[in-house]
Design a protein around this motif. Sequence first.
Motif, PDB file in Angstrom:
ATOM      1  N   LEU A   8       0.437  -1.461   0.236  1.00  0.00           N
ATOM      2  CA  LEU A   8       0.593   0.286   0.113  1.00  0.00           C
ATOM      3  C   LEU A   8       0.999   0.850   0.494  1.00  0.00           C
ATOM      4  O   LEU A   8       0.027   1.954  -0.407  1.00  0.00           O
ATOM      5  CB  LEU A   8      -1.008  -0.001   1.387  1.00  0.00           C
ATOM      6  CG  LEU A   8      -1.997   1.245   0.927  1.00  0.00           C
ATOM      7  CD1 LEU A   8      -2.574   1.439  -0.087  1.00  0.00           C
ATOM      8  CD2 LEU A   8      -2.785   1.477   2.478  1.00  0.00           C
ATOM      9  N   ASN A   9       1.870   1.644   0.774  1.00  0.00           N
ATOM     10  CA  ASN A   9       2.987   2.555   1.341  1.00  0.00           C
ATOM     11  C   ASN A   9       3.685   2.575  -0.459  1.00  0.00           C
ATOM     12  O   ASN A   9       3.722   3.571  -0.643  1.00  0.00           O
ATOM     13  CB  ASN A   9       3.885   2.517   1.867  1.00  0.00           C
ATOM     14  CG  ASN A   9       3.143   2.100   3.072  1.00  0.00           C
ATOM     15  OD1 ASN A   9       2.220   3.140   3.862  1.00  0.00           O
ATOM     16  ND2 ASN A   9       3.898   2.309   4.387  1.00  0.00           N
ATOM     17  N   ALA A  10       3.506   1.621  -0.572  1.00  0.00           N
ATOM     18  CA  ALA A  10       4.122   1.872  -2.314  1.00  0.00           C
ATOM     19  C   ALA A  10       3.360   2.242  -3.340  1.00  0.00           C
ATOM     20  O   ALA A  10       4.155   2.957  -3.755  1.00  0.00           O
ATOM     21  CB  ALA A  10       5.171   0.732  -3.288  1.00  0.00           C
ATOM     22  N   ILE A  11       2.651   2.140  -3.617  1.00  0.00           N
ATOM     23  CA  ILE A  11       1.134   1.991  -4.429  1.00  0.00           C
ATOM     24  C   ILE A  11       1.295   4.159  -3.947  1.00  0.00           C
ATOM     25  O   ILE A  11       0.760   4.311  -4.955  1.00  0.00           O
ATOM     26  CB  ILE A  11      -0.181   1.405  -4.284  1.00  0.00           C
ATOM     27  CG1 ILE A  11       0.132  -0.100  -4.780  1.00  0.00           C
ATOM     28  CG2 ILE A  11      -1.239   2.186  -4.856  1.00  0.00           C
ATOM     29  CD1 ILE A  11      -0.794  -0.839  -4.165  1.00  0.00           C
ATOM     30  N   ILE A  12       0.823   4.262  -2.637  1.00  0.00           N
ATOM     31  CA  ILE A  12       1.380   5.302  -2.537  1.00  0.00           C
ATOM     32  C   ILE A  12       2.382   6.413  -3.020  1.00  0.00           C
ATOM     33  O   ILE A  12       1.812   7.296  -3.634  1.00  0.00           O
ATOM     34  CB  ILE A  12       0.880   6.087  -0.609  1.00  0.00           C
ATOM     35  CG1 ILE A  12      -0.570   5.141  -0.395  1.00  0.00           C
ATOM     36  CG2 ILE A  12       0.815   6.806  -0.346  1.00  0.00           C
ATOM     37  CD1 ILE A  12      -0.830   4.441   0.996  1.00  0.00           C
ATOM     38  N   ASP A  13       3.342   5.787  -2.796  1.00  0.00           N
ATOM     39  CA  ASP A  13       4.755   6.724  -2.902  1.00  0.00           C
ATOM     40  C   ASP A  13       5.129   6.751  -4.414  1.00  0.00           C
ATOM     41  O   ASP A  13       5.118   8.252  -4.909  1.00  0.00           O
ATOM     42  CB  ASP A  13       6.022   6.034  -2.507  1.00  0.00           C
ATOM     43  CG  ASP A  13       5.756   6.471  -0.451  1.00  0.00           C
ATOM     44  OD1 ASP A  13       5.375   7.033  -0.145  1.00  0.00           O
ATOM     45  OD2 ASP A  13       6.422   5.414  -0.158  1.00  0.00           O
ATOM     46  N   THR A  14       4.304   6.069  -5.206  1.00  0.00           N
ATOM     47  CA  THR A  14       4.379   5.721  -6.401  1.00  0.00           C
ATOM     48  C   THR A  14       3.422   6.436  -7.410  1.00  0.00           C
ATOM     49  O   THR A  14       2.974   6.627  -8.735  1.00  0.00           O
ATOM     50  CB  THR A  14       5.189   4.584  -6.887  1.00  0.00           C
ATOM     51  OG1 THR A  14       3.557   3.767  -6.484  1.00  0.00           O
ATOM     52  CG2 THR A  14       5.971   3.867  -6.677  1.00  0.00           C
ATOM     53  N   ALA A  15       2.068   6.828  -6.639  1.00  0.00           N
ATOM     54  CA  ALA A  15       0.727   7.414  -7.100  1.00  0.00           C
ATOM     55  C   ALA A  15       1.049   8.685  -7.939  1.00  0.00           C
ATOM     56  O   ALA A  15       1.926   9.700  -7.653  1.00  0.00           O
ATOM     57  CB  ALA A  15      -0.160   7.794  -6.620  1.00  0.00           C
ATOM     58  N   ILE A  16       0.672   9.253  -9.102  1.00  0.00           N
ATOM     59  CA  ILE A  16       0.529   9.952  -9.645  1.00  0.00           C
ATOM     60  C   ILE A  16       0.163  11.139  -9.216  1.00  0.00           C
ATOM     61  O   ILE A  16       0.185  12.695  -8.985  1.00  0.00           O
ATOM     62  CB  ILE A  16      -0.048  10.361 -11.262  1.00  0.00           C
ATOM     63  CG1 ILE A  16       1.139   9.061 -11.768  1.00  0.00           C
ATOM     64  CG2 ILE A  16      -0.418  11.234 -11.864  1.00  0.00           C
ATOM     65  CD1 ILE A  16      -0.207   9.116 -13.160  1.00  0.00           C
ATOM     66  N   ASP A  17      -1.311  10.863  -8.890  1.00  0.00           N
ATOM     67  CA  ASP A  17      -2.357  11.875  -8.243  1.00  0.00           C
ATOM     68  C   ASP A  17      -1.708  12.110  -6.546  1.00  0.00           C
ATOM     69  O   ASP A  17      -0.737  11.386  -5.846  1.00  0.00           O
ATOM     70  CB  ASP A  17      -3.155  12.139  -8.354  1.00  0.00           C
ATOM     71  CG  ASP A  17      -3.890  11.945  -9.496  1.00  0.00           C
ATOM     72  OD1 ASP A  17      -4.062  12.506 -10.115  1.00  0.00           O
ATOM     73  OD2 ASP A  17      -5.184  11.232  -9.566  1.00  0.00           O
ATOM     74  N   GLY A  18      -1.411  13.124  -5.772  1.00  0.00           N
ATOM     75  CA  GLY A  18      -1.016  13.865  -4.349  1.00  0.00           C
ATOM     76  C   GLY A  18      -2.072  13.014  -3.370  1.00  0.00           C
ATOM     77  O   GLY A  18      -3.357  13.325  -4.243  1.00  0.00           O
ATOM     78  N   ASN A  32       2.454  11.821   0.582  1.00  0.00           N
ATOM     79  CA  ASN A  32       3.564  11.151  -0.867  1.00  0.00           C
ATOM     80  C   ASN A  32       4.263  12.471  -1.476  1.00  0.00           C
ATOM     81  O   ASN A  32       3.880  13.294  -1.670  1.00  0.00           O
ATOM     82  CB  ASN A  32       2.714  10.285  -1.693  1.00  0.00           C
ATOM     83  CG  ASN A  32       1.706  10.612  -2.503  1.00  0.00           C
ATOM     84  OD1 ASN A  32       0.940  12.085  -2.703  1.00  0.00           O
ATOM     85  ND2 ASN A  32       1.276  10.721  -3.947  1.00  0.00           N
ATOM     86  N   PRO A  33       4.775  11.789  -2.340  1.00  0.00           N
ATOM     87  CA  PRO A  33       6.139  12.609  -2.817  1.00  0.00           C
ATOM     88  C   PRO A  33       5.105  13.480  -4.163  1.00  0.00           C
ATOM     89  O   PRO A  33       5.702  14.396  -4.629  1.00  0.00           O
ATOM     90  CB  PRO A  33       6.946  11.404  -3.861  1.00  0.00           C
ATOM     91  CG  PRO A  33       7.070  10.252  -3.151  1.00  0.00           C
ATOM     92  CD  PRO A  33       5.575  10.249  -2.572  1.00  0.00           C
ATOM     93  N   SER A  34       4.365  13.259  -4.489  1.00  0.00           N
ATOM     94  CA  SER A  34       3.538  14.026  -6.023  1.00  0.00           C
ATOM     95  C   SER A  34       2.954  14.649  -5.265  1.00  0.00           C
ATOM     96  O   SER A  34       2.657  15.991  -5.777  1.00  0.00           O
ATOM     97  CB  SER A  34       2.308  12.752  -6.555  1.00  0.00           C
ATOM     98  OG  SER A  34       3.003  12.348  -7.256  1.00  0.00           O
ATOM     99  N   SER A  44       8.839  16.637   5.846  1.00  0.00           N
ATOM    100  CA  SER A  44       8.725  17.355   7.207  1.00  0.00           C
ATOM    101  C   SER A  44       8.940  18.977   7.183  1.00  0.00           C
ATOM    102  O   SER A  44       7.732  19.272   8.271  1.00  0.00           O
ATOM    103  CB  SER A  44      10.670  17.459   6.958  1.00  0.00           C
ATOM    104  OG  SER A  44      11.601  18.655   6.679  1.00  0.00           O
ATOM    105  N   GLU A  45       8.594  19.522   5.875  1.00  0.00           N
ATOM    106  CA  GLU A  45       8.104  21.022   6.317  1.00  0.00           C
ATOM    107  C   GLU A  45       6.580  20.667   6.142  1.00  0.00           C
ATOM    108  O   GLU A  45       6.158  21.611   6.673  1.00  0.00           O
ATOM    109  CB  GLU A  45       8.420  21.767   4.909  1.00  0.00           C
ATOM    110  CG  GLU A  45       9.912  22.166   4.877  1.00  0.00           C
ATOM    111  CD  GLU A  45       9.947  21.952   3.902  1.00  0.00           C
ATOM    112  OE1 GLU A  45      11.073  23.434   3.678  1.00  0.00           O
ATOM    113  OE2 GLU A  45       9.303  21.868   2.804  1.00  0.00           O
ATOM    114  N   VAL A  46       5.542  19.545   6.312  1.00  0.00           N
ATOM    115  CA  VAL A  46       4.493  19.665   6.557  1.00  0.00           C
ATOM    116  C   VAL A  46       3.433  18.746   7.382  1.00  0.00           C
ATOM    117  O   VAL A  46       2.837  18.911   7.954  1.00  0.00           O
ATOM    118  CB  VAL A  46       3.783  18.826   4.283  1.00  0.00           C
ATOM    119  CG1 VAL A  46       2.330  18.711   4.157  1.00  0.00           C
ATOM    120  CG2 VAL A  46       4.100  19.637   3.270  1.00  0.00           C
TER     121      VAL A  46
END
Length: 398
Positions: A8-18, A32-34, A44-46
């Motif tokens: 699940l974490n991998a899917i969230i990290d690679t998702a196109i949408d935020g 996530n990165p997006s 860390s800023e959020v």
Amino acid sequence: MMDQISLLNAIIDTAIDGIITIDSNGIVESINPSACSLFRYTPSEVIGNNISMLMPEPDRSRHDGYLHRYQKTGEPHIIGIGREVKGLRKDGSLFPFRLAVSEVQFHGRIIYTGFIHDLSREKDAEQQLKKYTNRLEHLVEERTLTLQSLIKQLQHAKEEVSNSLEKEKELNQLKSRFVSMASHEFRTPLSAIQLSASLIEKYNSQYGNDSISKHVSKIKSNVGNLTNILNDFLSLERLEAGKIETQISTFDIVKFAEEITEEMQMVAKQNQNIIYQHTGTKSKITTDLNLLKNCIVNLIGNAIKYSGENTFIEFNTEMLNKKCIIMIKDNGIGIPATEQKHLFEAFFRAHNTGSIPGTGLGLNIVDRYVQLMNGTISFESAENKGTTFTITLNHHEE
């Protein structure tokens, strides 16, 4: 279980949408990165700050109230699906996105998950489309105004042309009436002058006064020229008014041509000889005798007028392949090459005609008579070498 969480974490990290999760107090727990890329923050800023930091006013100030109000109402878990909002980047710039928020029960806690789909490209495309649409509408409006203006101008021009045509029609009617009236009125005094000149010539024959004979000859010559001018104007007036109708008859072209040759020889210059010749075994033709005679007399008359003394004028007729070909050839002054295209125009006279009298109507009338007989007329000419006219008429064999 851990493998599922890792997936699940991998899917969230690679998702196109935020994807951002917050707790019930609106504190960001994950991003996530997006989403970081969209808002231009590091995780860390959020994480650990209120989600309102990513919102512009007035949503920024009102967000906690929105959240508390929802928690009290107990309405369905789906807080928003496909709602369009503005996001606030770290640099202060705004961008549009579509927000979908879901409420998730996780280990006895309520977590809100926001799914952020960037709409920047779509909005830019919409703006461009709107811009192009506005430009197109503006162009259409401009073209419409221009077209309306052109239509008004065209209508105005049409009215002017209509008025001009009406005036021209009135002028033509006046001209036709004047020409007809003047021509007929002039004929009476001209006939009287011609008769008087003939009587003077007769009386003078008893005395043999050369001076009187010379002046009488001038009078008769000028009366003849003026009569020819009046005849041309009358013929033109009748053509313009559409009063000339063909009178078809069958006659012998050879006898017809010989009579014309004899008549025209009498008005030829000194030692001018009209040589007539017919080719073909048949000689019967069916057409308008009077119109054809007018055409031939006019062409031979021009040959006499524009040729010098001691010259030959060839007059040929030929029956060939259901056609009658009539040719008149002279060795006169010819027609300048640059002016030949105007030869059959009314009132046209070549510049080399000098003081030779004429109205410039004869060939125009001949051309129109030939057309009435469903024939054609052509010519070949060279300046100072002479001119050849050819009339071609269809005929039916008996």
